[in-house]
Motif scaffolding. Structure first.
Motif, PDB file in Angstrom:
ATOM      1  N   VAL A 265       0.830  -1.504   0.121  1.00 48.45           N
ATOM      2  CA  VAL A 265       0.138   0.090  -0.070  1.00 48.45           C
ATOM      3  C   VAL A 265       0.760   1.044   0.269  1.00 48.45           C
ATOM      4  CG1 VAL A 265      -1.600   0.772   0.844  1.00 48.45           C
ATOM      5  CG2 VAL A 265      -1.956  -1.065   1.354  1.00 48.45           C
ATOM      6  N   GLY A 266       0.076   2.919  -1.032  1.00 44.82           N
ATOM      7  CA  GLY A 266       0.893   3.449  -0.490  1.00 44.82           C
ATOM      8  C   GLY A 266       0.012   5.132  -0.830  1.00 44.82           C
ATOM      9  N   HIS A 267       1.265   4.737   0.219  1.00 41.12           N
ATOM     10  CA  HIS A 267       0.754   6.378   1.718  1.00 41.12           C
ATOM     11  C   HIS A 267       1.695   7.556   2.262  1.00 41.12           C
ATOM     12  CE1 HIS A 267      -1.070   7.859   5.365  1.00 41.12           C
ATOM     13  NE2 HIS A 267       0.128   7.800   5.827  1.00 41.12           N
ATOM     14  N   THR A 268       0.980   9.260   0.978  1.00 36.78           N
ATOM     15  CA  THR A 268      -0.421   8.784   0.935  1.00 36.78           C
ATOM     16  C   THR A 268       0.187   9.969  -0.131  1.00 36.78           C
ATOM     17  OG1 THR A 268      -2.366  10.300   2.050  1.00 36.78           O
ATOM     18  CG2 THR A 268      -0.265  10.612   2.783  1.00 36.78           C
ATOM     19  N   LEU A 269      -0.884  10.763  -1.122  1.00 41.17           N
ATOM     20  CA  LEU A 269      -0.406  10.869  -1.771  1.00 41.17           C
ATOM     21  C   LEU A 269      -1.402  12.786  -2.235  1.00 41.17           C
ATOM     22  CD1 LEU A 269      -1.760   9.017  -4.572  1.00 41.17           C
ATOM     23  CD2 LEU A 269       0.524   9.565  -3.896  1.00 41.17           C
ATOM     24  N   VAL A 270      -2.444  12.761  -1.690  1.00 40.79           N
ATOM     25  CA  VAL A 270      -2.619  14.304  -0.490  1.00 40.79           C
ATOM     26  C   VAL A 270      -3.188  13.945   0.362  1.00 40.79           C
ATOM     27  CG1 VAL A 270      -4.474  16.048  -1.526  1.00 40.79           C
ATOM     28  CG2 VAL A 270      -3.781  14.418  -3.879  1.00 40.79           C
ATOM     29  N   TRP A 271      -3.048  15.227   0.882  1.00 39.32           N
ATOM     30  CA  TRP A 271      -2.991  15.567   2.421  1.00 39.32           C
ATOM     31  C   TRP A 271      -2.888  16.732   2.761  1.00 39.32           C
ATOM     32  CZ3 TRP A 271       0.708  12.918   6.850  1.00 39.32           C
ATOM     33  CH2 TRP A 271      -0.167  13.461   7.637  1.00 39.32           C
ATOM     34  N   HIS A 272      -3.412  17.196   3.921  1.00 43.32           N
ATOM     35  CA  HIS A 272      -3.530  18.533   4.518  1.00 43.32           C
ATOM     36  C   HIS A 272      -1.480  19.034   5.008  1.00 43.32           C
ATOM     37  CE1 HIS A 272      -4.932  16.752   7.869  1.00 43.32           C
ATOM     38  NE2 HIS A 272      -4.279  17.830   8.691  1.00 43.32           N
ATOM     39  N   SER A 273      -1.234  17.934   5.350  1.00 41.89           N
ATOM     40  CA  SER A 273       0.186  17.761   6.473  1.00 41.89           C
ATOM     41  C   SER A 273       1.176  17.163   5.982  1.00 41.89           C
ATOM     42  CB  SER A 273      -0.571  16.824   8.094  1.00 41.89           C
ATOM     43  OG  SER A 273       0.623  16.826   8.726  1.00 41.89           O
ATOM     44  N   GLN A 274       2.575  17.562   6.351  1.00 41.65           N
ATOM     45  CA  GLN A 274       3.438  17.225   6.335  1.00 41.65           C
ATOM     46  C   GLN A 274       3.927  17.429   4.412  1.00 41.65           C
ATOM     47  OE1 GLN A 274       2.910  13.584   8.603  1.00 41.65           O
ATOM     48  NE2 GLN A 274       5.254  13.199   8.665  1.00 41.65           N
TER      49      GLN A 274
ATOM     50  N   VAL B 203      -5.130   7.646  -1.887  1.00 39.02           N
ATOM     51  CA  VAL B 203      -4.937   8.872  -3.059  1.00 39.02           C
ATOM     52  C   VAL B 203      -4.942  10.082  -1.376  1.00 39.02           C
ATOM     53  CG1 VAL B 203      -5.605   9.895  -5.058  1.00 39.02           C
ATOM     54  CG2 VAL B 203      -5.897   7.316  -4.359  1.00 39.02           C
ATOM     55  N   VAL B 204      -6.143  10.755  -1.628  1.00 40.73           N
ATOM     56  CA  VAL B 204      -7.046  11.039  -0.214  1.00 40.73           C
ATOM     57  C   VAL B 204      -6.881  11.088   1.460  1.00 40.73           C
ATOM     58  CG1 VAL B 204      -8.119  13.186   0.023  1.00 40.73           C
ATOM     59  CG2 VAL B 204      -7.562  12.377  -1.976  1.00 40.73           C
ATOM     60  N   ASN B 205      -6.274  12.115   2.675  1.00 37.44           N
ATOM     61  CA  ASN B 205      -5.829  11.376   3.128  1.00 37.44           C
ATOM     62  C   ASN B 205      -7.211  12.788   4.429  1.00 37.44           C
ATOM     63  OD1 ASN B 205      -4.025   9.822   5.291  1.00 37.44           O
ATOM     64  ND2 ASN B 205      -3.697  10.897   5.742  1.00 37.44           N
ATOM     65  N   GLU B 206      -7.477  12.338   5.350  1.00 44.65           N
ATOM     66  CA  GLU B 206      -8.192  12.931   5.731  1.00 44.65           C
ATOM     67  C   GLU B 206      -8.390  14.473   5.549  1.00 44.65           C
ATOM     68  OE1 GLU B 206      -4.852  13.229   9.205  1.00 44.65           O
ATOM     69  OE2 GLU B 206      -4.626  10.955   9.567  1.00 44.65           O
ATOM     70  N   ALA B 207      -9.992  14.558   4.582  1.00 48.17           N
ATOM     71  CA  ALA B 207     -10.360  15.914   4.515  1.00 48.17           C
ATOM     72  C   ALA B 207     -11.073  16.560   5.063  1.00 48.17           C
ATOM     73  CB  ALA B 207     -10.792  15.046   2.897  1.00 48.17           C
ATOM     74  N   LEU B 208     -11.553  16.231   5.799  1.00 44.08           N
ATOM     75  CA  LEU B 208     -12.279  16.130   6.655  1.00 44.08           C
ATOM     76  C   LEU B 208     -12.591  16.727   7.859  1.00 44.08           C
ATOM     77  CD1 LEU B 208     -15.198  13.357   5.794  1.00 44.08           C
ATOM     78  CD2 LEU B 208     -15.069  15.370   5.098  1.00 44.08           C
ATOM     79  N   ASN B 209     -13.099  17.910   8.610  1.00 44.64           N
ATOM     80  CA  ASN B 209     -13.091  17.556   9.520  1.00 44.64           C
ATOM     81  C   ASN B 209     -13.412  16.943  10.969  1.00 44.64           C
ATOM     82  OD1 ASN B 209     -11.891  20.313   9.856  1.00 44.64           O
ATOM     83  ND2 ASN B 209     -13.349  21.395   9.089  1.00 44.64           N
ATOM     84  N   ASP B 210     -14.117  16.815  12.176  1.00 47.55           N
ATOM     85  CA  ASP B 210     -14.037  16.044  12.938  1.00 47.55           C
ATOM     86  C   ASP B 210     -16.052  16.294  13.414  1.00 47.55           C
ATOM     87  OD1 ASP B 210     -11.777  15.096  13.681  1.00 47.55           O
ATOM     88  OD2 ASP B 210     -11.669  15.950  15.623  1.00 47.55           O
ATOM     89  N   ASP B 211     -16.778  17.808  12.528  1.00 46.68           N
ATOM     90  CA  ASP B 211     -17.644  17.397  12.369  1.00 46.68           C
ATOM     91  C   ASP B 211     -18.305  16.769  11.349  1.00 46.68           C
ATOM     92  OD1 ASP B 211     -17.636  19.798  11.041  1.00 46.68           O
ATOM     93  OD2 ASP B 211     -17.835  20.870  11.720  1.00 46.68           O
ATOM     94  N   GLY B 212     -17.305  16.536  10.396  1.00 49.98           N
ATOM     95  CA  GLY B 212     -17.889  15.864   8.481  1.00 49.98           C
ATOM     96  C   GLY B 212     -17.660  17.139   7.579  1.00 49.98           C
ATOM     97  N   THR B 213     -17.673  18.269   7.919  1.00 50.73           N
ATOM     98  CA  THR B 213     -17.595  19.475   7.268  1.00 50.73           C
ATOM     99  C   THR B 213     -15.989  18.951   6.633  1.00 50.73           C
ATOM    100  OG1 THR B 213     -16.470  20.641   8.448  1.00 50.73           O
ATOM    101  CG2 THR B 213     -18.300  20.450   8.266  1.00 50.73           C
TER     102      THR B 213
END
Length: 379
Positions: A106-115, A158-168
């Motif tokens: 598994v490849g981790h990760t392509l598009v993320w807000h961090s790092q 592909v995309v990692n953690e695109a949501l806030n904790d409230d689902g927005t």
């Protein structure tokens, strides 16, 4: 001195033989053997394991796991630190290790807000890129990284953690500059770079109803826009008393109902007191070290070992019940000493969240997980 050297060599040979027997004899209980008819059993590898410095960790990986993820070496700041500069040494070794041992990679990760380095979102003058320029930069990164391992890496976060904790939607730089369809574009680019790879969305705390609902909407949005998503990773950063098993099960069934694969991608069970009640995995969270938050500096009491064993047993009983929908369960680390939970959200703690201890030995929780599989097979 000669006797000492001979004794050490003999001990090494005996250990090697025992490990080889465990790998080759299906009667010996190993995680991957116990769950081979249900789903892949994976782990995340750090640099010392990828480069072979942690020899015991490498052997545990070969013995017990048939899927691997890279903990950090494929994140943007490591694999693409500067414009036009890629560092593939660690990623190449990671993939080669998986191939040599016939593992699901598994490849981790392509598009993320961090790092992600700041330059990714800026032009040469330090101004924000235009939407078109950032899409081009994203495509170049995905083309280069995914394209290098096309046909060799089985699936990508592909995309990692695109949501806030409230689902927005998280207002990341990707979202601010490109808009919501950065998600669609990321999946499209990944599919173009490797037409055969599995493509995943990956996030934490999906057991929280509001965030789970937001992730369901996200997947539906991708599907409505023909983005080639094939699965979702539910990260599984759990504790002894959170989340409830009903919420764990609801998460599995809600995503399975969307017609995609479900994976548990970053499993561990935190045994330490919560610092502030925060249950998520936002790496920007941080709390000060206090004595009462680090109660097991020498060893874990038997009573807590039992709680950990019970927790893992109920989780794997549930995973087996839903094995038609779950394709992989990946632990986030090999031993307690490897776990990021020693430093999150409080740096410097001694945590015990995995199945193997700091001496690379199986814990009672390991026995509990094996026993669940054996009981299931006997039914």
């Amino acid at each position: 001195m000669k006797r000492i050297i001979t004794a050490l060599l003999l001990a090494t040979v005996m250990i090697s033989c025992a490990e080889s027997e465990m790998e080759s004899n299906p009667a010996v209980p190993t995680l991957k053997n116990a769950y081979e008819d249900a789903f892949f059993i994976g782990t995340a590898l750090n640099r010392s394991q990828i480069f072979g410095q942690d020899e015991e960790g490498v052997q545990l990986t070969k013995t017990h796991f048939n899927a691997i993820s890279p903990e950090n070496v494929m994140k943007w700041e490591n694999i693409h630190p500067e414009p036009g500069v890629y560092d593939f040494e660690a990623a190449d070794r990671f993939v080669e290790f998986g191939e040599e041992n016939d593992m699901h990679i598994v490849g981790h990760t392509l598009v993320w807000h961090s790092q992600v380095p700041g330059w990714v979102f800026e032009d040469e003058q330090g101004n924000d890129l235009s939407r078109e320029a950032l899409l081009e930069r994203m495509k170049d990164h995905i083309d280069t990284v995914v394209g290098r391992y096309a046909g060799r890496i089985d699936g990508w976060d592909v995309v990692n953690e695109a949501l806030n904790d409230d689902g927005t939607y998280r207002e990341s730089r990707w979202y601010e500059i490109i808009g919501q369809d950065y998600l669609v574009k990321a999946f499209e680019y990944a599919r173009e770079a490797d037409p055969e790879a599995e493509l995943f969305y990956n996030d934490y705390s999906l057991e929280v109803p509001s965030k789970r609902d937001g992730a369901v909407r996200l997947v539906e949005y991708l599907q409505e826009n023909n983005a080639p998503i094939t699965g979702i990773g539910t990260q599984g950063h759990f504790s002894l008393d959170w989340p409830s098993m009903s919420d764990v099960e609801q998460t599995i069934t809600d995503f399975a109902a969307l017609g995609i694969d479900v994976m548990v991608t970053e499993l561990e069970v935190d045994v330490l007191p919560s610092a502030s009640g925060y249950r998520g995995a936002n790496i920007s969270e941080s709390e000060e070290l206090r004595e009462e938050l680090n109660p097991y500096t020498e060893e874990l009491p038997d009573s807590v070992h039992q709680q950990l064993s019970d927790r893992y047993a109920e989780l794997f009983e549930l995973y087996l019940e839903h094995s038609d929908d779950i394709t992989r369960v990946t632990f986030w680390g090999i031993t307690d000493g490897d776990s990021w939970k020693n430093n999150f959200p409080v740096r410097g703690r001694t945590n015990y969240p995995l199945l193997f201890n700091r001496q690379w030995e199986p814990k009672p929780a390991y026995d509990a997980v094996i026993e669940v599989a054996e009981q299931h097979s006997a039914e």
